[in-house]
Write a protein that holds these residues in place. Structure first.
Motif, mmCIF file in Angstrom:
data_model
loop_
_atom_site.group_PDB
_atom_site.id
_atom_site.type_symbol
_atom_site.label_atom_id
_atom_site.label_comp_id
_atom_site.label_asym_id
_atom_site.label_seq_id
_atom_site.Cartn_x
_atom_site.Cartn_y
_atom_site.Cartn_z
ATOM 1 N N PHE A 119 0.828 -1.207 0.000
ATOM 2 C CA PHE A 119 0.000 0.000 0.000
ATOM 3 C C PHE A 119 0.864 1.259 0.000
ATOM 4 O O PHE A 119 0.560 2.238 -0.677
ATOM 5 C CB PHE A 119 -0.895 -0.015 1.239
ATOM 6 C CG PHE A 119 -1.744 1.218 1.404
ATOM 7 C CD1 PHE A 119 -2.795 1.477 0.539
ATOM 8 C CD2 PHE A 119 -1.503 2.119 2.435
ATOM 9 C CE1 PHE A 119 -3.595 2.611 0.688
ATOM 10 C CE2 PHE A 119 -2.288 3.249 2.599
ATOM 11 C CZ PHE A 119 -3.334 3.493 1.717
ATOM 12 N N THR A 129 -4.404 1.983 -5.955
ATOM 13 C CA THR A 129 -4.947 3.044 -5.105
ATOM 14 C C THR A 129 -5.348 4.260 -5.920
ATOM 15 O O THR A 129 -4.826 4.521 -6.999
ATOM 16 C CB THR A 129 -3.913 3.490 -4.048
ATOM 17 O OG1 THR A 129 -2.775 4.061 -4.727
ATOM 18 C CG2 THR A 129 -3.458 2.333 -3.179
ATOM 19 N N PHE A 152 -8.161 1.643 -1.645
ATOM 20 C CA PHE A 152 -7.130 0.618 -1.794
ATOM 21 C C PHE A 152 -7.805 -0.682 -2.233
ATOM 22 O O PHE A 152 -8.607 -1.254 -1.501
ATOM 23 C CB PHE A 152 -6.405 0.423 -0.464
ATOM 24 C CG PHE A 152 -5.259 -0.551 -0.491
ATOM 25 C CD1 PHE A 152 -4.561 -0.827 -1.651
ATOM 26 C CD2 PHE A 152 -4.870 -1.206 0.674
ATOM 27 C CE1 PHE A 152 -3.499 -1.726 -1.672
ATOM 28 C CE2 PHE A 152 -3.807 -2.097 0.682
ATOM 29 C CZ PHE A 152 -3.115 -2.349 -0.491
#
Length: 284
Positions: A119, A129, A152
């Motif tokens: 992430f 994202t 996400f």
């Protein structure tokens, strides 16, 4: 005791959300990376925060890459984020989720690191994202918190692998909101608003971050016992002991032996009866 337990959970919750915020405190940018972290922690994003549109080079990281999968490559996390934030907060992650002496499982902690490394640092961050910009969310009566909304997208199978490795750890088991995979990830994303970022985790059947990735199961580490790893148990009965099948009532029973024994008894009985009758006749 209950006060200590609840106090411990509250502390872990606070530290966990701080972990998420520190790992992902961001301002939205255009380019290869969806967001970038400021050089120091603050609850509110600032428009004057440093920005970059190209991934950073990990050779600039003083402590070495905290996410081994991205070593010697371009990444979207900053040097400060890697050298200070990740180094400190991954240690907290190990203590909260991975310490076997506290009901944790090291595999769970490592799997979670893979998620948040992706992430925060993945050079293809824009593939998983996107940001809806700064939003305002009411976190309690009369209290409004501003934060950067980040979507996400995570592969569903990948997410399930992480949850499966973590769901029996003490930290997760004590919070009912985290008893499902959706709750496990959603709870983390929603609570991070307290620290200036709101993470909406969406699941994809075919794509998303982690697609095709196989994670180690919790029973691959002998330190993850039945109390923290369902796969390490012969049954999920919650006793912390492997289930032992009770013996069958006829186990070890042999009809041959029974017939032999009764046959011997019958022969002996007949012989005794014969000699008794013979003695009685002789006595007459």
């Amino acid at each position: 005791y209950q006060r200590r337990v609840h106090g411990g959970i509250s502390f872990l919750c606070t530290e966990m959300w701080r972990l998420l915020a520190l790992l992902t405190f961001v301002v939205a940018v255009n380019g290869d990376c969806t967001f970038v972290q400021e050089a120091q922690y603050s609850k509110m994003p600032r428009a004057t925060a440093p920005k970059f549109t190209k991934p950073a080079n990990t050779t600039d990281f003083a402590t070495g890459m905290q996410c081994p999968a991205y070593s010697n490559s371009l990444v979207c996390c900053s040097a400060y984020q890697n050298d200070k934030v990740m180094a400190d907060q991954f240690q907290l992650l190990d203590q909260s989720f991975g310490d076997p002496t506290k009901g944790g499982c090291p595999v769970c902690a490592e799997n979670m690191k893979k998620l948040w490394c992706g992430f925060t640092c993945d050079p293809e961050q824009t593939s998983y994202t996107d940001s809806d910009g700064t939003i305002e969310t009411r976190i309690s009566e009369g209290v409004v918190q501003k934060g950067l909304a980040v979507n996400f997208t995570v592969n569903r199978d990948f997410a399930c692998q992480i949850f499966t490795s973590c769901k029996k750890t003490a930290y997760v088991a004590q919070l009912s909101a985290m008893n499902t995979a959706e709750g496990f990830f959603g709870f983390q994303g929603e609570k991070s608003i307290q620290f200036g970022i709101l993470i909406y985790i969406r699941f994809s059947e075919d794509g998303g971050f982690g697609a095709g990735m196989q994670l180690p199961t919790c029973d691959s580490d002998p330190r993850c016992g039945c109390n923290s790893c369902e796969a390490a148990c012969a049954s999920a009965d919650g006793t912390g002991l492997k289930s032992i099948k009770p013996p069958d009532t006829m186990e070890g029973f042999s009809w041959v032996m029974v017939l032999v024994v009764y046959g011997v008894i019958a022969v002996v009985s007949l012989m005794l009866l014969f000699f008794r009758k013979r003695r009685e006749r002789n006595a007459l």
